[in-house]
Write a protein that holds these residues in place. Structure first.
Motif, PDB file in Angstrom:
ATOM      1  N   THR A   1       0.845  -1.207   0.091  1.00 41.26           N
ATOM      2  CA  THR A   1       0.037   0.052   0.011  1.00 41.26           C
ATOM      3  C   THR A   1       0.784   1.473   0.013  1.00 41.26           C
ATOM      4  O   THR A   1       0.717   2.160  -0.753  1.00 41.26           O
ATOM      5  CB  THR A   1      -0.847   0.139   1.156  1.00 41.26           C
ATOM      6  OG1 THR A   1      -1.654  -1.291   1.216  1.00 41.26           O
ATOM      7  CG2 THR A   1      -1.821   1.170   1.376  1.00 41.26           C
ATOM      8  N   GLU A   2       1.897   1.269   0.956  1.00 41.28           N
ATOM      9  CA  GLU A   2       2.783   2.510   0.749  1.00 41.28           C
ATOM     10  C   GLU A   2       3.506   2.705  -0.282  1.00 41.28           C
ATOM     11  O   GLU A   2       3.602   3.583  -0.958  1.00 41.28           O
ATOM     12  CB  GLU A   2       3.544   2.279   2.218  1.00 41.28           C
ATOM     13  CG  GLU A   2       2.929   2.636   3.449  1.00 41.28           C
ATOM     14  CD  GLU A   2       3.783   2.778   4.740  1.00 41.28           C
ATOM     15  OE1 GLU A   2       5.061   2.632   4.717  1.00 41.28           O
ATOM     16  OE2 GLU A   2       3.353   2.789   5.940  1.00 41.28           O
ATOM     17  N   ALA A   3       3.963   1.531  -0.716  1.00 40.25           N
ATOM     18  CA  ALA A   3       4.880   1.464  -2.130  1.00 40.25           C
ATOM     19  C   ALA A   3       3.907   2.131  -3.344  1.00 40.25           C
ATOM     20  O   ALA A   3       4.512   2.818  -4.167  1.00 40.25           O
ATOM     21  CB  ALA A   3       5.341   0.265  -2.448  1.00 40.25           C
ATOM     22  N   VAL A   4       2.732   1.590  -3.292  1.00 42.15           N
ATOM     23  CA  VAL A   4       1.839   2.188  -4.378  1.00 42.15           C
ATOM     24  C   VAL A   4       1.288   3.382  -4.454  1.00 42.15           C
ATOM     25  O   VAL A   4       1.274   4.302  -5.365  1.00 42.15           O
ATOM     26  CB  VAL A   4       0.834   1.222  -4.659  1.00 42.15           C
ATOM     27  CG1 VAL A   4      -0.386   1.520  -5.730  1.00 42.15           C
ATOM     28  CG2 VAL A   4       0.991  -0.075  -5.269  1.00 42.15           C
ATOM     29  N   THR A   5       1.259   3.775  -3.107  1.00 42.06           N
ATOM     30  CA  THR A   5       0.653   5.102  -2.871  1.00 42.06           C
ATOM     31  C   THR A   5       1.555   6.304  -2.967  1.00 42.06           C
ATOM     32  O   THR A   5       1.615   7.353  -3.328  1.00 42.06           O
ATOM     33  CB  THR A   5       0.197   5.371  -1.282  1.00 42.06           C
ATOM     34  OG1 THR A   5      -0.841   4.287  -1.312  1.00 42.06           O
ATOM     35  CG2 THR A   5      -0.300   6.713  -1.066  1.00 42.06           C
ATOM     36  N   VAL A   6       3.038   6.052  -2.549  1.00 39.52           N
ATOM     37  CA  VAL A   6       3.968   7.039  -2.667  1.00 39.52           C
ATOM     38  C   VAL A   6       4.739   7.121  -3.704  1.00 39.52           C
ATOM     39  O   VAL A   6       5.150   8.137  -4.269  1.00 39.52           O
ATOM     40  CB  VAL A   6       4.830   6.926  -1.113  1.00 39.52           C
ATOM     41  CG1 VAL A   6       6.040   7.714  -1.099  1.00 39.52           C
ATOM     42  CG2 VAL A   6       3.786   7.129   0.104  1.00 39.52           C
ATOM     43  N   LEU A   7       5.148   5.939  -4.227  1.00 37.65           N
ATOM     44  CA  LEU A   7       5.960   5.703  -5.478  1.00 37.65           C
ATOM     45  C   LEU A   7       7.391   6.550  -5.271  1.00 37.65           C
ATOM     46  O   LEU A   7       7.556   7.173  -6.416  1.00 37.65           O
ATOM     47  CB  LEU A   7       5.125   6.088  -6.610  1.00 37.65           C
ATOM     48  CG  LEU A   7       4.195   5.022  -7.154  1.00 37.65           C
ATOM     49  CD1 LEU A   7       3.262   5.318  -8.147  1.00 37.65           C
ATOM     50  CD2 LEU A   7       4.572   3.660  -7.364  1.00 37.65           C
ATOM     51  N   THR A   8       7.858   6.664  -4.401  1.00 32.13           N
ATOM     52  CA  THR A   8       9.189   7.444  -4.118  1.00 32.13           C
ATOM     53  C   THR A   8      10.107   7.231  -5.065  1.00 32.13           C
ATOM     54  O   THR A   8      10.753   7.900  -5.605  1.00 32.13           O
ATOM     55  CB  THR A   8       9.857   7.386  -2.551  1.00 32.13           C
ATOM     56  OG1 THR A   8       8.617   7.494  -1.745  1.00 32.13           O
ATOM     57  CG2 THR A   8      10.813   8.129  -2.490  1.00 32.13           C
ATOM     58  N   GLU A   9      10.638   5.939  -5.163  1.00 30.94           N
ATOM     59  CA  GLU A   9      11.385   5.501  -6.304  1.00 30.94           C
ATOM     60  C   GLU A   9      10.954   5.467  -7.784  1.00 30.94           C
ATOM     61  O   GLU A   9      11.666   5.101  -8.564  1.00 30.94           O
ATOM     62  CB  GLU A   9      12.081   4.067  -5.711  1.00 30.94           C
ATOM     63  CG  GLU A   9      12.665   3.993  -4.517  1.00 30.94           C
ATOM     64  CD  GLU A   9      13.181   2.850  -4.151  1.00 30.94           C
ATOM     65  OE1 GLU A   9      13.549   1.901  -4.710  1.00 30.94           O
ATOM     66  OE2 GLU A   9      13.172   2.578  -2.602  1.00 30.94           O
ATOM     67  N   GLY A  10       9.780   5.801  -8.006  1.00 26.95           N
ATOM     68  CA  GLY A  10       9.186   5.810  -9.433  1.00 26.95           C
ATOM     69  C   GLY A  10       8.616   4.473  -9.815  1.00 26.95           C
ATOM     70  O   GLY A  10       8.107   4.446 -10.734  1.00 26.95           O
ATOM     71  N   PHE A  11       8.731   3.527  -8.908  1.00 25.91           N
ATOM     72  CA  PHE A  11       8.114   2.101  -9.073  1.00 25.91           C
ATOM     73  C   PHE A  11       7.980   1.446  -7.853  1.00 25.91           C
ATOM     74  O   PHE A  11       8.482   1.963  -6.806  1.00 25.91           O
ATOM     75  CB  PHE A  11       8.946   1.587 -10.120  1.00 25.91           C
ATOM     76  CG  PHE A  11      10.404   1.157  -9.492  1.00 25.91           C
ATOM     77  CD1 PHE A  11      10.833   0.178  -8.720  1.00 25.91           C
ATOM     78  CD2 PHE A  11      11.214   2.253  -9.956  1.00 25.91           C
ATOM     79  CE1 PHE A  11      12.291   0.176  -8.124  1.00 25.91           C
ATOM     80  CE2 PHE A  11      12.736   2.170  -9.511  1.00 25.91           C
ATOM     81  CZ  PHE A  11      12.960   1.108  -8.823  1.00 25.91           C
ATOM     82  N   VAL A  12       7.354   0.406  -7.693  1.00 28.07           N
ATOM     83  CA  VAL A  12       7.094  -0.282  -6.616  1.00 28.07           C
ATOM     84  C   VAL A  12       8.430  -1.210  -6.465  1.00 28.07           C
ATOM     85  O   VAL A  12       8.624  -1.921  -7.379  1.00 28.07           O
ATOM     86  CB  VAL A  12       5.754  -1.165  -6.756  1.00 28.07           C
ATOM     87  CG1 VAL A  12       5.691  -2.106  -5.266  1.00 28.07           C
ATOM     88  CG2 VAL A  12       4.633  -0.332  -6.599  1.00 28.07           C
ATOM     89  N   PRO A  13       9.188  -1.238  -5.325  1.00 34.25           N
ATOM     90  CA  PRO A  13      10.317  -1.875  -5.582  1.00 34.25           C
ATOM     91  C   PRO A  13      10.009  -3.545  -5.526  1.00 34.25           C
ATOM     92  O   PRO A  13       8.815  -4.034  -4.918  1.00 34.25           O
ATOM     93  CB  PRO A  13      10.935  -1.905  -3.869  1.00 34.25           C
ATOM     94  CG  PRO A  13      10.341  -0.499  -3.512  1.00 34.25           C
ATOM     95  CD  PRO A  13       8.851  -0.171  -4.122  1.00 34.25           C
ATOM     96  N   GLY A  14      10.683  -4.389  -6.033  1.00 33.63           N
ATOM     97  CA  GLY A  14      10.720  -5.840  -6.376  1.00 33.63           C
ATOM     98  C   GLY A  14      10.403  -6.417  -5.165  1.00 33.63           C
ATOM     99  O   GLY A  14       9.281  -7.484  -5.016  1.00 33.63           O
ATOM    100  N   GLU A  15      11.025  -6.383  -4.074  1.00 29.57           N
ATOM    101  CA  GLU A  15      11.084  -7.003  -2.803  1.00 29.57           C
ATOM    102  C   GLU A  15       9.840  -6.592  -2.135  1.00 29.57           C
ATOM    103  O   GLU A  15       9.184  -7.576  -1.360  1.00 29.57           O
ATOM    104  CB  GLU A  15      12.216  -6.759  -1.988  1.00 29.57           C
ATOM    105  CG  GLU A  15      12.392  -5.270  -1.354  1.00 29.57           C
ATOM    106  CD  GLU A  15      13.093  -4.543  -2.410  1.00 29.57           C
ATOM    107  OE1 GLU A  15      13.525  -3.220  -2.008  1.00 29.57           O
ATOM    108  OE2 GLU A  15      13.532  -4.885  -3.413  1.00 29.57           O
TER     109      GLU A  15
END
Length: 148
Positions: free
Chosen positions: A91-105
């Motif tokens: 949820t955080e990775a999709v919401t924030v997209l800090t790195e421009g993508f969702v990290p693989g891990e």
């Protein structure tokens, strides 16, 4: 500020509501769905969605302890199980997209806890609540007006 009488075109609102409902139903866990939408709404500072989904979470039996510690879920080791933690990380990775993508891990961790269909619904739910958060925040809709 001008008076805003309509949030969205009615057809757009119905479509967004349908996506939200379909994703939530497909996830198959209403309590987890509420944790996910609350966490995204916290990150997006959407007071309307927070008030609404906190009420729904309580209806679905989410504990007050989980609700109290959701903003610090990574530190609350014994409060959230591994499945919940994987969903919240995604949820955080999709919401924030800090790195421009969702990290693989992060994606792989979620994929360990959700089959392909449930994972697709989880991502759909995160995308849907982010859409709603952006509508409500951009229109400056205050909390209230929703009763379960």
């Amino acid at each position: 500020m001008t008076t805003r009488t309509r949030l969205l075109d009615p057809a757009v609102g119905r479509a967004m509501s349908a996506v939200s409902a379909t994703a939530k139903k497909g996830l198959g866990d209403p309590a987890l769905a509420e944790l996910v939408v609350i966490r995204a709404s916290q990150l997006n500072h959407c007071a309307f969605c927070l008030a609404m989904h906190l009420a729904l979470a309580r209806e679905y039996g989410v504990s007050e302890r989980q609700l109290d510690l959701l903003a610090a879920w990574e530190e609350a080791q014994d409060v959230f199980d591994e499945r919940e933690r994987a969903a919240l990380a995604l949820t955080e990775a999709v919401t924030v997209l800090t790195e421009g993508f969702v990290p693989g891990e992060v994606y792989e961790r979620a994929a360990q806890h959700f089959d392909e269909t449930r994972l697709a619904h989880l991502i759909g739910l995160v995308v849907a609540i982010n859409n709603w958060n952006r509508v409500m925040v951009s229109r400056r809709i205050p909390p209230g007006g929703y009763t379960p």
